[in-house]
Design a protein around this motif. Structure first.
Motif, PDB file in Angstrom:
ATOM      1  N   VAL A 188      34.346 -11.550  45.651  1.00 23.59           N
ATOM      2  CA  VAL A 188      34.977 -10.367  46.228  1.00 23.59           C
ATOM      3  C   VAL A 188      33.936  -9.526  46.949  1.00 23.59           C
ATOM      4  CG1 VAL A 188      36.904 -10.162  44.591  1.00 23.59           C
ATOM      5  CG2 VAL A 188      34.716  -9.074  44.057  1.00 23.59           C
ATOM      6  N   ALA A 189      34.408  -8.822  47.981  1.00 24.46           N
ATOM      7  CA  ALA A 189      33.584  -7.827  48.678  1.00 24.46           C
ATOM      8  C   ALA A 189      34.263  -6.477  48.509  1.00 24.46           C
ATOM      9  CB  ALA A 189      33.482  -8.176  50.158  1.00 24.46           C
ATOM     10  N   PHE A 190      33.458  -5.427  48.360  1.00 24.24           N
ATOM     11  CA  PHE A 190      33.989  -4.064  48.292  1.00 24.24           C
ATOM     12  C   PHE A 190      33.566  -3.292  49.522  1.00 24.24           C
ATOM     13  CE2 PHE A 190      34.145  -5.224  43.866  1.00 24.24           C
ATOM     14  CZ  PHE A 190      35.261  -4.558  43.383  1.00 24.24           C
ATOM     15  N   LEU A 191      34.554  -2.741  50.211  1.00 26.33           N
ATOM     16  CA  LEU A 191      34.282  -1.844  51.333  1.00 26.33           C
ATOM     17  C   LEU A 191      34.551  -0.418  50.878  1.00 26.33           C
ATOM     18  CD1 LEU A 191      35.992  -3.299  54.553  1.00 26.33           C
ATOM     19  CD2 LEU A 191      33.546  -3.119  54.132  1.00 26.33           C
ATOM     20  N   LYS A 192      33.714   0.494  51.355  1.00 29.30           N
ATOM     21  CA  LYS A 192      33.941   1.919  51.088  1.00 29.30           C
ATOM     22  C   LYS A 192      33.528   2.678  52.332  1.00 29.30           C
ATOM     23  CE  LYS A 192      32.022   5.566  48.145  1.00 29.30           C
ATOM     24  NZ  LYS A 192      31.108   5.825  47.031  1.00 29.30           N
ATOM     25  N   LYS A 193      34.449   3.442  52.897  1.00 33.16           N
ATOM     26  CA  LYS A 193      34.181   4.200  54.126  1.00 33.16           C
ATOM     27  C   LYS A 193      33.503   3.336  55.191  1.00 33.16           C
ATOM     28  CE  LYS A 193      33.964   8.644  51.824  1.00 33.16           C
ATOM     29  NZ  LYS A 193      33.080   9.626  51.195  1.00 33.16           N
ATOM     30  N   GLY A 194      33.993   2.135  55.323  1.00 31.02           N
ATOM     31  CA  GLY A 194      33.496   1.245  56.371  1.00 31.02           C
ATOM     32  C   GLY A 194      32.199   0.539  56.047  1.00 31.02           C
ATOM     33  N   ARG A 195      31.669   0.806  54.861  1.00 35.20           N
ATOM     34  CA  ARG A 195      30.403   0.153  54.512  1.00 35.20           C
ATOM     35  C   ARG A 195      30.617  -0.880  53.413  1.00 35.20           C
ATOM     36  NH1 ARG A 195      25.322   3.967  54.089  1.00 35.20           N
ATOM     37  NH2 ARG A 195      26.399   4.853  52.312  1.00 35.20           N
ATOM     38  N   LEU A 196      29.880  -1.977  53.534  1.00 30.61           N
ATOM     39  CA  LEU A 196      29.963  -3.041  52.542  1.00 30.61           C
ATOM     40  C   LEU A 196      29.109  -2.645  51.351  1.00 30.61           C
ATOM     41  CD1 LEU A 196      31.043  -5.952  52.169  1.00 30.61           C
ATOM     42  CD2 LEU A 196      28.834  -6.734  53.026  1.00 30.61           C
ATOM     43  N   MET A 197      29.757  -2.434  50.205  1.00 35.12           N
ATOM     44  CA  MET A 197      29.029  -1.949  49.033  1.00 35.12           C
ATOM     45  C   MET A 197      28.581  -3.082  48.113  1.00 35.12           C
ATOM     46  SD  MET A 197      29.193   1.110  49.952  1.00 35.12           S
ATOM     47  CE  MET A 197      28.355   1.929  48.591  1.00 35.12           C
ATOM     48  N   ALA A 198      29.294  -4.187  48.109  1.00 35.89           N
ATOM     49  CA  ALA A 198      28.936  -5.304  47.224  1.00 35.89           C
ATOM     50  C   ALA A 198      29.650  -6.566  47.681  1.00 35.89           C
ATOM     51  CB  ALA A 198      29.335  -4.986  45.787  1.00 35.89           C
ATOM     52  N   VAL A 199      28.975  -7.693  47.532  1.00 29.60           N
ATOM     53  CA  VAL A 199      29.615  -9.011  47.698  1.00 29.60           C
ATOM     54  C   VAL A 199      29.134  -9.854  46.538  1.00 29.60           C
ATOM     55  CG1 VAL A 199      30.019 -10.990  49.197  1.00 29.60           C
ATOM     56  CG2 VAL A 199      29.359  -8.810  50.201  1.00 29.60           C
ATOM     57  N   LYS A 200      30.035 -10.222  45.650  1.00 28.64           N
ATOM     58  CA  LYS A 200      29.599 -10.892  44.410  1.00 28.64           C
ATOM     59  C   LYS A 200      30.647 -11.891  43.935  1.00 28.64           C
ATOM     60  CE  LYS A 200      25.854  -8.594  42.636  1.00 28.64           C
ATOM     61  NZ  LYS A 200      25.133  -8.483  43.901  1.00 28.64           N
TER      62      LYS A 200
END
Ligand SMILES: Nc1ncnc2c1ncn2[C@@H]1O[C@H](COP(=O)(O)OP(=O)(O)OP(=O)(O)O)[C@@H](O)[C@H]1O
Ligand SMILES: [Mg+2]
Length: 249
Positions: A208-220
């Motif tokens: 999964v990848a997490f986006l927050k306010k257009g920024r990639l916060m994590a890919v794990k």
């Protein structure tokens, strides 16, 4: 082997035409391997749909670019579009046709004339067989969403993108949809899913990848996150509450 999808430092700035200018995507850089079942997660407005629209060639990035199976979307949009099947978040459809006609017309767009067996299989797998001759206007919201899924799959795309496909659909369709999509994934189709149902992502997505306010916060890998933090909901809440620096993919 080339990756299924590569996002090369994709940014998207919407103009002030419809309100304040928004930086919807800020140098988003990661890739999805072939055969993955990948989850793109993030709160409302994080940029998920914006990223999918750029990938589908429906919107132009302000900078950066996307590759689908080694082809750049901006350089060869008709080829990359054939490789993708996108189930859009918004219900958009032509109300003048029946379910079956809609799928036949969509097949025609891709030059597929003998697609009847596959259309039947899609209708059957999505619980639409008894609605095949029904006009789209006469379908309920959840049924229309099923048609959107069938429409996206009509040309058997190697990469299937589902933008919140289960929003507002009943438990039965969820189960049949995931059985069908899971089966396609086992046959080698790459799946990109956005969902606000984190338990779905836990059950289905290998990474999964997490986006927050257009920024990639994590890919794990999902398993790594679950082993460390128990539930994806905990990861989600942590990422939302902390002012984290984005992680390198
Ligand atoms: N066409 C547009 N013009 C201006 N701003 C837009 C446009 N489309 C999206 N935005 C803005 O870009 C940001 C990202 O929106 P986007 O739809 O990509 O989010 P999302 O992660 O898909 O959210 P959701 O979970 O609600 O579907 C939001 O601030 C949104 O208001
Ligand atoms: Mg969205």
């Amino acid at each position: 082997m080339t990756a299924a999808v590569v996002f090369h430092s994709v940014s998207k700035q919407y103009s002030a035409r419809l309100g304040a200018p928004v930086l919807a995507l800020d140098h988003v850089d990661f890739q999805i391997e072939r055969g993955e079942f990948f989850g793109l997660l993030g709160p409302n407005g994080a940029g998920k749909t914006s990223l999918i629209q750029i990938m589908a060639g429906l919107s132009t990035p302000s900078s950066g670019h996307v590759e689908v199976l080694g082809e750049r979307v901006d350089q060869n949009p008709s080829l990359t579009r054939r490789r993708l099947g996108v189930v859009p978040q918004e219900l958009v459809f032509d109300p003048f046709f029946t379910v079956r006609e809609t799928l036949e017309i969509q097949s025609g767009f891709f030059g597929l004339s003998n697609n009847g067996d596959w259309i039947d299989e899609c209708l059957e797998s999505l619980g639409l067989a008894d609605k095949a001759q029904t006009n789209l206007r006469a379908l309920s919201g959840g049924m229309k969403r099923r048609v959107l899924v069938a429409q996206a799959l009509v040309h058997r795309p190697p990469v299937i993108v589902l933008d919140e496909p289960t929003a507002g659909v009943d438990i039965q369709l969820r189960e049949s949809l995931w059985a069908f999509i899971g089966g396609l994934n086992k046959k080698g189709h790459t799946i990109l899913l956005t969902t606000h149902y984190l338990e779905e992502a836990e059950a289905l997505c290998g990474r999964v990848a997490f986006l927050k306010k257009g920024r990639l916060m994590a890919v794990k890998p999902t398993s790594e996150l679950l082993a460390r933090e128990g539930r994806l909901e905990a990861v989600f809440r942590r990422i939302l509450s902390e002012d984290l620096e984005p992680e390198k993919a």
